[in-house]
Motif scaffolding. Structure first.
Motif, PDB file in Angstrom:
ATOM      1  N   ALA A 278       0.830  -1.209   0.000  1.00 52.83           N
ATOM      2  CA  ALA A 278       0.000   0.000   0.000  1.00 52.83           C
ATOM      3  C   ALA A 278       0.864   1.257   0.000  1.00 52.83           C
ATOM      4  O   ALA A 278       0.541   2.250  -0.667  1.00 52.83           O
ATOM      5  CB  ALA A 278      -0.936  -0.008   1.209  1.00 52.83           C
ATOM      6  N   ARG A 279       1.964   1.208   0.744  1.00 48.96           N
ATOM      7  CA  ARG A 279       2.882   2.350   0.744  1.00 48.96           C
ATOM      8  C   ARG A 279       3.436   2.587  -0.659  1.00 48.96           C
ATOM      9  O   ARG A 279       3.558   3.737  -1.103  1.00 48.96           O
ATOM     10  CB  ARG A 279       4.005   2.086   1.737  1.00 48.96           C
ATOM     11  N   ASP A 280       3.769   1.506  -1.377  1.00 44.02           N
ATOM     12  CA  ASP A 280       4.249   1.647  -2.751  1.00 44.02           C
ATOM     13  C   ASP A 280       3.203   2.294  -3.654  1.00 44.02           C
ATOM     14  O   ASP A 280       3.545   2.971  -4.631  1.00 44.02           O
ATOM     15  CB  ASP A 280       4.629   0.276  -3.328  1.00 44.02           C
ATOM     16  N   LEU A 281       1.950   2.106  -3.304  1.00 42.52           N
ATOM     17  CA  LEU A 281       0.851   2.681  -4.082  1.00 42.52           C
ATOM     18  C   LEU A 281       0.516   4.108  -3.649  1.00 42.52           C
ATOM     19  O   LEU A 281      -0.367   4.744  -4.224  1.00 42.52           O
ATOM     20  CB  LEU A 281      -0.399   1.808  -3.949  1.00 42.52           C
ATOM     21  N   GLY A 282       1.189   4.586  -2.606  1.00 42.76           N
ATOM     22  CA  GLY A 282       0.925   5.942  -2.128  1.00 42.76           C
ATOM     23  C   GLY A 282      -0.253   6.043  -1.192  1.00 42.76           C
ATOM     24  O   GLY A 282      -0.806   7.125  -0.989  1.00 42.76           O
ATOM     25  N   VAL A 283      -0.649   4.909  -0.586  1.00 45.68           N
ATOM     26  CA  VAL A 283      -1.779   4.893   0.350  1.00 45.68           C
ATOM     27  C   VAL A 283      -1.263   4.405   1.705  1.00 45.68           C
ATOM     28  O   VAL A 283      -1.043   3.207   1.900  1.00 45.68           O
ATOM     29  CB  VAL A 283      -2.916   3.979  -0.142  1.00 45.68           C
TER      30      VAL A 283
END
Length: 413
Positions: free
Chosen positions: A259-264
């Protein structure tokens, strides 16, 4: 027809895969680990309808400081993980206020009260209705003080519509003679049920998915290629790349980094649970039994009794602390005096816990084609089929049968 990647092939991921496959989509599941040996493998295998009172209930919060210093307590923390977990625990503690607890319980009730019907529909679809045992579970209490620790939780659960019958320990022994006869109190949770074997269940779901033309890749997600608000492809851990129209993030405890990689930025931690399958237990059990004081439950699976429980905060890459599984087995003799424990298989699974105990379901406002289906904590098996239905409805643009605003991935921002 959309090309859909399901990141994670555990009980939630494969349930979403089957639901979206039924909608006519081309679905690929990404699962690098052995099918069926995820979080649900090391669980009590319950459809826990009405398990809605959050972990941050006051009775538990009072015990947490002492528990954290005790490696054999129902909840423990590896010292190496303490600093990293401070932000999570700060939010967890904030949810101990009565108003917060009541709101969380009401939100979880909306989900769990749909669970049995959704799960039975799923089992019927794959041709295995016999995998669900519709029988209440029994909670056992040594004395008045022990019973009082669950009083507020039972009251709130009943207020929200759960059916809980209080009986004597002797009556519990009569229902299941393997139970020790000297418990003073017990409770029958009539809304619950359990599965015959969680690993075989996940395997059966995967087999049905494959038979219907689905694809399972033995790789995980290593990253994503985005164009604005759209994910165009998933980079795999084996070096390949998978082009997609839609993505479902159902990677359990490993969802946080993805999720962090997705910006969330989501608040989620993997919490280890331990289980021991006893293939020659020496006793017969008809019900799932929970002993809250000991921090474990016992479920009669096909071919074994599973003794499962505990909450351990530790790195996902840490070596298992098998002593925690062994402690539960020793404590299980209090509940089942005739228990034999020689033929034992120990298991570990990481449950994805959010600080407010709510799962993460739905889309982020930051992305158009990514659907979150993670953070279910101890309710992954319970809510898998319901979550799959919600994801399928959302992807199809249909009106959902449950309002999922409270479960948004954006609530942590």
């Amino acid at each position: 027809m959309a090309k859909v990647a399901i990141v994670g092939g555990g009980i939630v991921g494969i349930s979403c895969a089957l639901a979206l496959q039924a909608e006519g989509h081309q679905v690929t599941v990404l699962e690098p680990n052995t099918v069926g040996e995820g979080a649900s493998w090391a669980s009590c295998g319950c459809i826990a309808v009405g398990e809605v009172v959050p972990l941050s209930q006051p009775g538990m919060m009072m015990k947490v400081p002492g528990w954290l210093l005790d490696s054999e307590a129902p909840l423990s923390l590896r010292p190496s993980s303490a600093l990293k977990l401070l932000p999570w625990f700060a939010r967890f503690t904030a949810n101990a206020r009565p108003s917060k607890m009541r709101a969380i319980a009401a939100d979880l009730a909306r989900l769990t009260f749909s669970a049995t019907a959704d799960f039975k529909a799923q089992l019927g679809d794959i041709g295995h209705p016999e995998m669900l045992v519709e029988r209440p579970i029994i909670k056992l209490f040594d004395d008045d003080t022990d019973k009082a620790t669950m009083g507020a939780a039972f009251d709130l659960a009943r207020e929200l519509g759960c059916t809980i019958d209080e009986i004597s320990g002797h009556e519990a022994h009569e229902l299941d003679p393997a139970i020790a006869p000297d418990f003073k109190h017990a409770a029958l949770l009539r809304d619950w049920s359990f599965v015959t074997d969680p690993k075989r269940l996940v395997e059966a779901l995967h087999q049905t998915f494959l038979t219907r033309g689905g694809i399972v890749k033995r790789a995980g997600a290593a990253g994503f290629d985005r164009e604005g608000r759209q994910v165009r492809s998933v980079k795999l851990t084996d070096g390949a790349e998978l082009s997609v129209d839609q993505v479902v993030l159902a990677a359990g405890a490993r969802s946080k980094g993805l999720a962090r990689d997705l910006g969330v930025p989501i608040r989620l931690e993997g919490v280890a649970g331990y289980s021991t399958a006893l293939s020659d237990p020496g006793v017969e059990l008809k019900h799932t039994i929970f002993y809250p004081k000991g921090g474990f439950g016992v479920t009669p699976y096909d071919g074994a009794l599973a003794v499962a429980g505990t909450i351990e905060f530790a790195s996902l890459d840490a070596e298992p602390n098998w002593n925690r599984a062994d402690v539960l087995v020793r404590r299980a003799h209090r509940v089942l005096p005739g228990l034999k424990t020689e033929a034992a298989e120990r298991r570990i699974g990481y449950r994805p816990f959010t600080p407010d105990t709510r799962p993460i379901i739905g889309r982020s406002d930051r992305l158009d084609n990514v659907h979150f289906a993670t953070g279910h904590g101890q309710l992954g098996l319970t809510l898998a089929a319901t979550t799959a239905r919600l994801v399928a409805d959302d992807m199809a643009g249909r009106r959902r049968h449950i309002d999922i605003q409270a479960f948004s991935p954006d609530r942590f921002s």
